[in-house]
Design an enzyme around this catalytic site. Structure first.
Site, short mmCIF file in Angstrom:
data_model
loop_
_atom_site.label_atom_id
_atom_site.label_comp_id
_atom_site.label_asym_id
_atom_site.label_seq_id
_atom_site.Cartn_x
_atom_site.Cartn_y
_atom_site.Cartn_z
N HIS A 15 0.09 7.35 -0.64
CA HIS A 15 1.17 6.66 -1.33
C HIS A 15 1.84 5.63 -0.42
CE1 HIS A 15 0.85 9.91 -4.36
NE2 HIS A 15 0.57 10.64 -3.29
N ASP A 16 2.74 4.83 -1.01
CA ASP A 16 3.46 3.83 -0.21
C ASP A 16 4.30 4.50 0.88
OD1 ASP A 16 5.17 4.94 -2.10
OD2 ASP A 16 6.02 3.03 -2.76
N ARG A 18 -0.58 1.26 -11.15
CA ARG A 18 -0.40 2.43 -12.01
C ARG A 18 0.65 2.20 -13.08
NH1 ARG A 18 4.45 4.92 -10.92
NH2 ARG A 18 5.31 4.83 -8.80
N ARG A 67 -3.77 9.77 -9.57
CA ARG A 67 -3.95 8.36 -9.21
C ARG A 67 -4.54 8.19 -7.81
NH1 ARG A 67 1.66 9.13 -9.73
NH2 ARG A 67 2.92 8.93 -7.84
N ARG A 107 -3.20 3.17 0.10
CA ARG A 107 -2.36 3.52 -1.05
C ARG A 107 -3.21 3.45 -2.31
NH1 ARG A 107 2.78 0.39 -3.97
NH2 ARG A 107 3.42 2.20 -5.21
N HIS A 108 -2.81 4.22 -3.32
CA HIS A 108 -3.50 4.16 -4.61
C HIS A 108 -3.33 2.78 -5.24
CE1 HIS A 108 0.40 4.25 -6.63
NE2 HIS A 108 0.74 5.24 -5.82
#
Length: 368
Positions: free
Chosen positions: A283-284, A45, A110, A41-42
């Site tokens: 992403h999540d 943010r 991101r 995941r990023h």
């Protein structure tokens, strides 16, 4: 991944008792690693939106780097994660090579920036790779497709069948909501100024509040009593609703499983001889959906920098998969056991267990 499984942080959300068989012990000791795949995941943010009564909706004042952007904390999270991977896989992949490494990202700032930070920590230039004495960094290609064509990392490519099936799930969940649920929706609507009537709406507002909290802005008084506890359950339900049943798993997590497992299968047949590492930045929801497509059911929302690591090993002409998970960038990954399989899991068994979510063709099945 011997280093990474020597410690288990008590804060991880899933505790797995690993009963090691002889094969597992041998794989720990032999140089059997063939291919590594990392899904992360990023990092930390800013919020990606504001709400009507948001005290921090003045973007230029409160979010000068922009909405939905990677913060300095997020950059450091992924850089440190890359350093951890560098230490772990140094002997397997001593330096960057375009033949050995392939990096994919969803088409968001991101995620691109996060994986660049991870790569900076992982592949610090050495020897003839040093091109500038003033910066210990080297450029590494990151590949992506537009979001409206993405079928794997942020699956927003047109798929009517998926959205119709998910709408059925949302209607089913709505039919089971209680008077207390409706009171929560009404309260959130009044206080936020936005119409809150579904779990998607709650999740959107929850994420906004969470990002503001994580960025050290005091939350409004009205959030006490509903955030995070009452809103979190709805948000988690929203997250798993994208893979609520087998059909949804096939479309939302299955495409990524299909791609990764194809790579493992090709490697086992002698293809992609030079490739040693695939990295996916997403992403999540990507991580939740990927794990649920593999039939891991009990995962909550992954934190920033969460990662799933899969290793392909070869032992006596047989191939095996090992899988590791970290809920957040700061946590040491720990080993999981594939559902309905042993540790390690024979590749052929893993392929059999995932046959349904890997089957078919997206472009055909989506429009049936």
């Amino acid at each position: 991944m011997k280093l990474l499984i020597t410690k288990v942080n008590i804060l991880v959300i899933l505790v797995v008792y690993i009963s090691r068989d002889t094969t597992a012990e041998i794989i720990e000791d032999l140089d059997s690693l063939q291919l590594v795949t990392v899904l992360h995941r990023h990092g930390h943010r800013t919020p990606d939106h504001t709400y009507t009564n948001d005290p921090y909706k003045d973007v230029e004042k409160y979010w000068p780097i922009g909405l939905g952007q990677l913060t300095n904390k997020g950059k450091l999270q992924l850089y440190n994660l890359g350093k951890l991977f560098r230490k772990e896989y140094k002997s397997f992949l001593p330096k960057y090579s375009f033949k050995a490494v392939r990096v994919n990202s969803s088409d968001y700032d991101r995620t691109h920036m996060s994986t660049q930070c991870l790569l900076a920590g992982w592949f610090r230039p050495e020897g003839d790779q040093i091109w500038n004495d003033e910066i210990a960094w080297q450029p590494i290609a990151v590949h992506s497709v537009p979001t409206n064509k993405d079928q794997t990392l942020a699956p927003l490519a047109p798929c009517p069948r998926f959205w119709m099936e998910r709408e059925k799930v949302l209607m089913e969940l709505a039919s089971k909501e209680t008077a207390e649920d409706k009171e929560l929706y009404e309260y959130l609507t009044e206080k936020s100024g936005d119409k809150i009537s579904t779990i998607d709406d709650v999740a959107s507002l929850y994420t906004n509040l969470q990002m503001e909290e994580f960025n050290h802005y005091p939350l409004p008084e009205w959030t006490k009593g509903v955030y995070p506890e009452k809103m979190q359950e709805k948000t988690e339900t929203c997250g798993i609703s994208f893979t609520w049943n087998k059909i949804l798993k096939k479309f939302y997590g299955g495409s990524l499983v299909k791609e990764m497992f194809h790579q493992f299968h090709e490697k086992s047949k002698g293809g992609n001889a030079d490739r040693k590492l695939f990295v996916y930045s997403a992403h999540d929801t990507t991580i939740i959906s990927f794990l649920r497509a593999l039939d891991f059911e009990k995962f909550k929302i992954p934190d920033f920098g969460a990662s799933v690591i899969l290793e392909l090993h070869k032992l006596y002409n047989q191939y095996y998969l090992k899988i590791f998970y970290s809920h957040a960038a700061e946590l040491v990954p720990y080993e999981l056991q594939f559902p309905n399989c042993t540790i390690p899991c024979p590749l052929e068994r893993a392929l059999e267990n995932t046959e349904y979510v890997r089957s078919g063709d997206w472009n055909t099945d989506c429009f049936k």
